[in-house]
Design an enzyme around this catalytic site. Sequence first.
Site, short mmCIF file in Angstrom:
data_model
loop_
_atom_site.label_atom_id
_atom_site.label_comp_id
_atom_site.label_asym_id
_atom_site.label_seq_id
_atom_site.Cartn_x
_atom_site.Cartn_y
_atom_site.Cartn_z
N SER A 1 0.82 -1.20 0.00
CA SER A 1 0.00 0.00 0.00
C SER A 1 0.87 1.26 0.00
CB SER A 1 -0.96 -0.04 1.20
OG SER A 1 -1.97 0.93 1.07
N ASP B 1 -5.97 -3.19 -2.83
CA ASP B 1 -4.84 -2.84 -1.96
C ASP B 1 -4.09 -4.05 -1.42
OD1 ASP B 1 -3.63 -1.94 0.78
OD2 ASP B 1 -4.16 -0.08 -0.25
#
Length: 782
Positions: free
Chosen positions: A79, A316
């Site tokens: 991320s 993500d």
Amino acid sequence: MREKELRLALVCYGGISLAVYMHGVTKEIWRLARASRAQHDGASPSEGVEAVYRELLALIESRTDARLRVMADIIAGASAGGINGIFLARAITTGESLDPLTDLWLERADVEVLLDPDARPLSRFTKFWAVPIAWLVMRTRRNAIDSTVERGARPEVRRKLSNFVRARWFAPPFGGEVFSGLLLDAFDAMAAGPKGEPLVPPGQPVDLMVTVTDFAGYAEVMRLNSPAQVKETEHRLIFAFRHAPGRAHDMADVSGLTFAARATASFPGAFPAFTATELDAVLKQRGRAWPQRETFLARQLSADMPGEAQHRILVDGSVLANAPFRPAMAALRERPARREVDRRFVYIDPKPGRRAISLGRRGVNPDGSPELPGFFGAILKTMSDIPRAQPIRDNVEALEAMSQRIRRMRHIITAMQPEVEARIEAALGYSFFLDSPTAARLAGWRATAQARARQEAGYGYVAYDHLKLSLIVEELARVVSDVLGLTDDGARLHWRNRLWDEVRAGGLDRIGSGKGGENEALIAFLRGHDLGFRIRRLRHLVRRLDEVAGSDQGVPPDASEAMRNAIYEALGPYLDRESRDFYSGLLATDVDAPQPGQLIERVAARRALMMVDQAADERIAEGLAQLPKAARRAMLHSYLGFPFFDAATLPLLQGEGQGEFDPIKIDRISPDDAGAIRKGGAEATLKGIQFNAFGAFFSRTFRENDYLWGRLHAAERLIDIAASTAPEGRGLDAGEVERLRKAAFLAILEEEAPRLTTVTDLIAELRAQLNNSEVTAATGTN
């Protein structure tokens, strides 16, 4: 001067808007690497904080008689950590600067820039009924804005929060194509900025891995006893890039890096899920080609059907793997070590102990027991909160177990030393020629010592040979899979079995013990393929040199360094043959399907280990000639006696950790560990932790604050980590560390003051505090 490398394997956590803080941290790591490069090259004096780092390295050198070089060569991120890891890896391998990114982070990592054009309020009446909700949030007593935001920034945060609340609901507010465009702009800014030399030595690979979550999942085959195989759905993906000599530079593919950055940071609910078609559209709008597109998609998103990869839905990476230790640990396998190495795993956690998404705290029953979670609370927490916040205990324990095995192995070698020396004397005799080694004599002595070790070890040597054979065949299977471009587990297993069939058909697994039990076919096979044995022997010789040079045998420093250089020059060609890229093009002239025996012969021909052995013996003989007689004999005993040591220690490692062959240490960089200026961790220093870690998207002041603290926290921790490489009793004292910290802090404030115009009060406060010497020498604990 002896050379030593501090190698950092970075594990970068996610943190949503704390990406800005992590930019400050990674930028400081980049500055330390730049200072180290300049110090190593004898470049003109550096300025600012890099001058402080060079002073630190010079002090360590003066105390330890070792020139320390600092580099980051393994980077794994998820991320927000994935984005920053990608930028850092690009800068390290190309020599580009991270400085141009700072203005982009401060100016454009903003909710008003990130909002999708279709989601932006068209007027003040858009979703007017939601405005009272925003006012309620902003005006309640002790609300987050009044309690955490500086007075001057409150109007900005209130306005942007109002717009955010009035953006479209039931769809991600941030724009995917906007995000992809911002990432491309960032790479363009780096390319247009100042450029220096790469920050790793020539020939040093750099591995970059980022985690991604495949939303729909993909089928993975598991092999069982019955049924023979089953298919399981896997959602975890690792996008891997490698910069290595002789390899097409993966990190030069800006579109591929943009793809990885956009995918790893597709935070659910905030950004739309990502597919390749989104990036295709953005590139088309900008008139940019992506020549490596098909190769990239085939490698990173293997698919059963042609064209399927471009439609894979990605979200993500921190959903399932927020702390990507495992891919970083896997990258340790192919680490060349041409110098002494201090390996550190450094993980960057911007908010230890805090959840990225908080769903409220549980209440307490009248009897004092915790209230059980409700229906929706239990579902939402287990789906969103717990998976991304799992502790890293298993990974840390795995690294510690590896380090314990390495330490145990080294203790065994030390205990065996006198016995092995006696056996070498018995095998070769205390002859005049042992004091005058040549390449030809070394080759003959090695063969004699090897035969003696096999005879005396008996059944133990049989097990050792079987283990070596197994490790070599498994390595050959990996090489063959790479050469043939095999991505399917079933195809890899098929070729592995074919190689084993070929080995067994040749009788290589029929290993006897004692005199007359030698398997000549196996010996020939080991001479052509046992790369690991040669590398372990030379690394053993380096450790022995440290012991001999540190004893009272009167070894001159220049003679010790000449021997060290000879060992590492001999080691280099073997390490080159350990790289996967060494075997590219092995089948370039093939017409028919290759056969296992043919592939084994071609790998042996490409390796040409007998030729490399001769060159290595020549270098070792030249180095030994520089040493005094007693030290020369001690080194010879270790070189020739290595088969005894290896037979005892290889089963401990089972092929694991044979790369750098030194214990691994783990360090952390986080607000909680950097309390020299201000204690209290993230709560006391960072603004981005507000609004479920989205806070820094709402205010430039927040971003400037977090970026500055990222640099300050990283500087403190990096000085501590570098200083800890010195042996006990020869390191920097607490006063020197405190002085260097203070100088680094002041240098950073001086560098950033012209840019950070909304946190001038903070900069003034910190300057005053530092000038009053309010810096503690204590590390980390708050």
